[in-house]
Design a protein around this motif. Structure first.
Motif, short mmCIF file in Angstrom:
data_model
loop_
_atom_site.label_atom_id
_atom_site.label_comp_id
_atom_site.label_asym_id
_atom_site.label_seq_id
_atom_site.Cartn_x
_atom_site.Cartn_y
_atom_site.Cartn_z
N UNK A 125 10.70 -32.11 12.36
CA UNK A 125 9.26 -32.19 12.16
C UNK A 125 8.80 -30.82 11.69
N UNK A 126 8.03 -30.81 10.60
CA UNK A 126 7.37 -29.57 10.21
C UNK A 126 5.91 -29.68 10.63
N UNK A 127 5.39 -28.61 11.24
CA UNK A 127 3.96 -28.56 11.58
C UNK A 127 3.39 -27.41 10.76
N UNK A 128 2.38 -27.71 9.97
CA UNK A 128 1.86 -26.71 9.03
C UNK A 128 0.37 -26.53 9.21
N UNK A 129 -0.11 -25.35 8.88
CA UNK A 129 -1.55 -25.12 8.90
C UNK A 129 -1.93 -24.34 7.66
N UNK A 130 -3.08 -24.68 7.12
CA UNK A 130 -3.65 -23.86 6.06
C UNK A 130 -5.04 -23.43 6.52
#
Lengths: 462, 462
Positions: free
Chosen positions: B276-281
């Motif tokens: 799982x990748x968890x990303x934030x911008x």
């Protein structure tokens, strides 16, 4: 004078054409961008490989010969002047871009790569290396590391040290040491890369540099704001910084620069203005649009007489050219230009500008200034003539007052130019005496024979 | 055991209640977040002022007593374990936020301020301090500086060292040294602040810290991407980094973490997913919208099985909680958890994940991993039991293989945890021997009696 035997050993190491000894050549390497100092080297060597640098240093170390490392000599604190004679080791011919990696967002370069050449190569791949000293057309990346250079972009993007991931450094004894690597994070031992960064060539000669890159921001916008009052302009900068927007650049130029630039290249600058702020915002097109609007609103509210948004890249380039030309205009304005490089807290900018006015009035010296207002880093300059001893002494005293005014406001002696020769007499006032002692001891660890750029940063015997 | 006389001198310096000597208290300070090491101190002191720290160090230096500086003890490389006994000097009670300056965008804090408390105080004023170790609920800023801590935000914002402007440090002999200040640029002498940063308490005790702040980004968006194949997830990270967008965070968790988190707190995570990748911008609302769309497109194109954009702050917080819980899930999974902290170039992430699979297969150890994928910084863990000597030896050998695989790909031994005790046996493979020697000599300059956190970073006698 160096013995003929040593000259021929240098020729054997680097090749005959890489060793300069004529008076004309030595004169060329006797000064740098600083106007108050000069000293002839005995010989100049332009190595092309790390191995040659290693052999040159070994030879110099064994024979106790001073070595002044030099890039393009654009330094403005005297760091690249061979004040003790000996060898100038110029890395300008080690100028290969060794690797640009778009996925890892890193590049590895030799120290003699000119910053602008590097920027052009990166731009082709949509990449961006932010530290941008105004000498970018000439300065080299090795010099940038040795001086921990900064420039307009540093408001948003930080300075050279924030981009360094790996270094190859040749130590005084010729040992080639590798530090760091190509990863963006590295917590292996002490931050030795940072020790060489900004060490002004006193601890080692940098022969390879790995930097972190960013993607080129897809959009930019340039604004200018005209002010009747310099203090009001200073306050406007503080207001912007407190507003939550982060411009990429906030530069300040004074009436002197506006007039000189307009004389050299008429571009319709407001010659009556007492201060001009040149600002840039960058990022995604939508963010740039919103940020620019916010900045324009603050500038107007803060008392700008006129605010203009550059309508296209050409107009923007013109304003930035004016800023760059300002640098040249100042340094060409007198026989001797004493340029300070103080930085003050960003909320003290208006107060510092007021103090500059008082010092000018009291001393009788006109104080020109421009600088990186968004960082609180100003370059006040005094025009004088080193040949007029009495006047020069008064100019020096006035400079000391400027520095002390900055310190009183919580500022520092040098924001980006380093100490070199120019500011070493102030070092004891600017730094904890024990910290100076630690620097000297670290120098002793790395360069026990004191061959690397001797006579810089701290005063000898002091 | 320390003499009774020294204990009473410590009590005189810091007050009776600040000096702990009971077995229970000493046990509490005998270990940190690392699970493979423990050692009892002779005494724990909790000073509340710089002056007390100075007197404690003076006393220790004169009597040759080891001093292990400690914040909250969340260290995961053994840096805060008093391996030589002596004094644990815990700065947790020096926990005042001394200044937050919204216009200068700086703050000055004492070393015992908990990172989350600092973050909360900043948030009230719309300010942001990016370095965010996953231990943020407990870790202190002094420890963050001593370890040069990093965390998820460091993809976009860099690590602790990128934010430090000023330090007050007490040297081994008790001298209180001030470095830097409150300006964002400072080129006065060597980068001594950087020398103390990441020095793991071996060069001085940090008693005041001035950091650079940013305005809080006005908008954020969190995304998750589900992958069947860990290597494909690794490649997706490289694809994002090469695309020109700069996410604020890109975190990776594996199936082990997904399952454990789901067992502890069911939140609908895809328990069948292998990664799982968890990303934030983050940034302006418009930029965040555009960046999120670009990231989602790349994730899909790169082979994500499912991509979700969190619909609100609550859903986003849930995913980030899963990431934080992952850390706890891993460290609670076995008697002894050996956690690596390697970083590889960001374009080698998929290759490194493949190599981890091979090492796992060959060794028979299950290798769990999670980490800061956007920095190429992974934390592969092996679950073992230090009491089973044969198994523990094999686990250590497997760990060495993981480290060597990272090195072969151009990676480094530690991305963010430091060397401490846990990784010192690998240091000679990871660092130039002359650089290790220089570190030891610098240690000798600053701490000639070797009282500050002795036995850390490099192996003794090695």
């Amino acid at each position: 004078m160096l013995e003929t035997k040593l000259i021929s050993q240098l020729q054997k190491i680097a090749g005959k054409e890489a060793v300069l000894t004529s008076k004309e050549d030595l004169t060329t390497y006797s000064y740098d961008g600083t106007t108050t100092w000069a000293h002839m080297p005995d010989v100049v060597v332009l190595p092309t490989t790390t191995e040659q640098v290693s052999q040159i240093l070994k030879l110099a170390n064994e024979n106790g010969i001073p070595v002044t490392p030099r890039g393009a000599g654009t330094n403005v604190s005297g760091g690249s002047i061979p004040i003790k004679g000996g060898i100038v080791l110029c890395t300008a011919k080690m100028n290969k871009i060794l690797d640009i990696n778009k996925t890892n967002l890193t590049a590895t370069i030799e120290p003699g790569v000119v910053l602008q050449d590097f920027n052009m190569a990166l731009a082709k791949q949509g990449l961006f290396y932010p530290p941008d000293p105004v000498s970018f057309f000439g300065c080299t990346l090795g010099g940038n590391v040795a001086e921990n250079s900064a420039g307009p972009y540093c408001v948003k993007y930080g300075v050279t040290k924030h981009y360094l991931l790996g270094l190859e450094v040749v130590l005084a004894n010729g040992y080639v040491m590798k530090l760091g690597g190509v990863t963006v994070k590295n917590r292996t031992g002490y931050e030795l890369i940072m020790l060489f960064t900004g060490s002004e060539g006193t601890l080692g000669v940098i022969t390879k540099i790995t930097v972190k890159l960013l993607p080129m921001p897809p959009a930019r916008k340039t604004m200018i704001a005209v002010f009747d009052d310099m203090e009001v302009a200073g306050q406007a900068v503080s207001d912007i910084m407190a507003s939550g927007v982060v411009p990429a650049k906030i530069e300040f130029v004074d009436n002197f620069v506006i007039r000189r630039v307009e004389e050299m290249t008429p571009m319709g600058l407001p010659v009556e203005a007492n201060a001009l702020l040149i600002l840039e915002t960058d990022g995604s097109p939508a963010a740039v649009e919103a940020d620019a609007q916010q900045i324009v609103d603050i500038l107007k509210k803060s008392g700008a007489k006129d605010v203009k948004v550059a309508k296209d890249a050409n107009e923007a380039a013109m304003y930035w050219k004016a800023r760059s030309a300002g640098f040249a205009a100042v340094f060409g304005a007198a026989h001797t230009v004493m340029a300070e490089d103080v930085a003050v807290p960003r909320d003290k900018l208006a107060e510092f500008i007021r103090r500059l006015g008082e010092i000018s009035k009291k001393s009788g010296f006109f104080i020109q200034f421009l600088g990186h207002a968004g960082d609180g880093n100003l370059h006040p300059s005094i025009f004088t003539d080193i040949r007029d001893k009495e006047q020069f002494a008064r100019a020096q005293e006035t400079m000391a007052e400027i520095f002390r005014a900055a310190m009183e406001l919580g500022g520092v002696l040098s924001g980006e130019h380093g100490i070199g020769l120019e500011k070493q007499r102030f070092l004891k006032e600017a730094m904890d005496p024990v910290a100076i002692d630690i620097m000297k001891k670290i120098k002793g660890v790395l360069d026990p024979n004191n061959i690397l750029n001797p006579g810089k940063i701290w005063e000898e015997g002091a």
